[in-house]
Design an enzyme around this catalytic site. Structure first.
Site, PDB file in Angstrom:
ATOM      1  CB  SER A 149       3.195  -5.708   3.036  1.00 46.47           C
ATOM      2  OG  SER A 149       3.741  -4.399   3.125  1.00 46.47           O
ATOM      3  CE1 TYR A 162       4.448  -7.530  -1.604  1.00 47.81           C
ATOM      4  CE2 TYR A 162       4.769  -5.578  -0.245  1.00 47.81           C
ATOM      5  CZ  TYR A 162       4.866  -6.942  -0.426  1.00 47.81           C
ATOM      6  OH  TYR A 162       5.385  -7.725   0.578  1.00 47.81           O
TER       7      TYR A 162
END
Length: 256
Positions: A149, A162
């Protein structure tokens, strides 16, 4: 691009409408045999059904990326069924609302969520590499691609677990590239910007998408097929000299 006829590839994390499913379909269109894996067996089977409608070759498997034995079983199934593993695409993640709603800053994030996200997004990828890499080395070559990501580069004041997990994938990719490169095994990362998966379309407004597009030097936002095309290239012989790289698919939103 030269096709992938004779290639056996695993897509680890695929359900209809997401990056994994688009990649599985694209690989099959390039004549690869694809093992479609997901925590949800029905989701994997739905993707396989789509591939078979296109006269592609595919098999569905259920696996749990948090369970090393489960990931090893996925690799073993592929070798036993098809004789080899030429490509591995790690793309599994848990972006469900129940998870992301709790994903806060480093001061307040629940520790169990921190451990879980690291397990899914970093350790789980390592499990796949740990068991696929020896197979590829023994057969004399292969390619691994890790989906990452863009949050690892953005630096925002929430989503700490994350961000940390995705930043860790940068190091895991480089390590794998260095270890496998002299054995003919390449490893690269492909970084997602705003990709309009079915989940993204369902969870964002048209106004938000318009606002994001205004900040991107592109005529449109990304779609899963953009990502799939890059993975197919990295699995192909055309990318034989591409190793240890981080490639951003974001329409120019960042220049890294």
């Amino acid at each position: 691009m030269r096709g992938l006829d004779g290639t056996v590839a695993i897509v680890a994390g695929a359900r209809p409408g997401d990056i994994g499913s688009a990649t599985a379909v694209r690989l099959a269109e390039e004549d690869a045999t694809v093992v479609v894996a997901d925590l949800s067996e029905s989701a994997a089977e739905a993707v396989v059904a789509e591939i078979r409608e296109l006269d592609g070759r595919a098999a569905a498997q259920s696996f749990d990326i948090c369970d090393e034995a489960s990931y090893k079983a996925l690799i073993d199934f592929t070798v036993n069924e098809f004789g080899r593993v030429d490509g591995l695409f790690n793309v599994a993640a848990d972006l469900s609302a129940s998870t992301t709603d709790q994903d806060r800053d480093v001061i307040s994030i629940p520790l169990d969520l921190w451990r879980y996200t690291i397990e899914v997004t970093l350790t789980g990828y390592m499990y796949g590499i740990r068991h696929a890499l020896p197979v590829m080395i023994k057969q004399g070559g292969g390619a691994i691609v890790n989906a990452v990501s863009t949050c690892a580069w953005a630096g925002v004041d929430r989503d700490v677990d994350y961000q940390a997990a995705n930043a860790g994938l940068h190091g895991l990719t480089r390590h794998t590239a260095a270890l496998g490169g002299r054995h003919g095994v390449r490893c690269n990362s492909v970084v997602a910007g705003v990709i309009l998966t079915s989940a993204a379309l369902a969870n964002t407004t048209e106004g938000w998408r318009t606002e994001i597009l205004a900040s991107v030097p592109s005529l449109r936002l990304g779609i899963p097929e953009d990502f799939a095309a890059m993975v197919a290239f990295l699995f192909s012989d055309d990318a034989a000299f591409v190793n240890g790289q981080t490639i951003h698919i974001n329409g120019g939103a960042t220049f890294a």
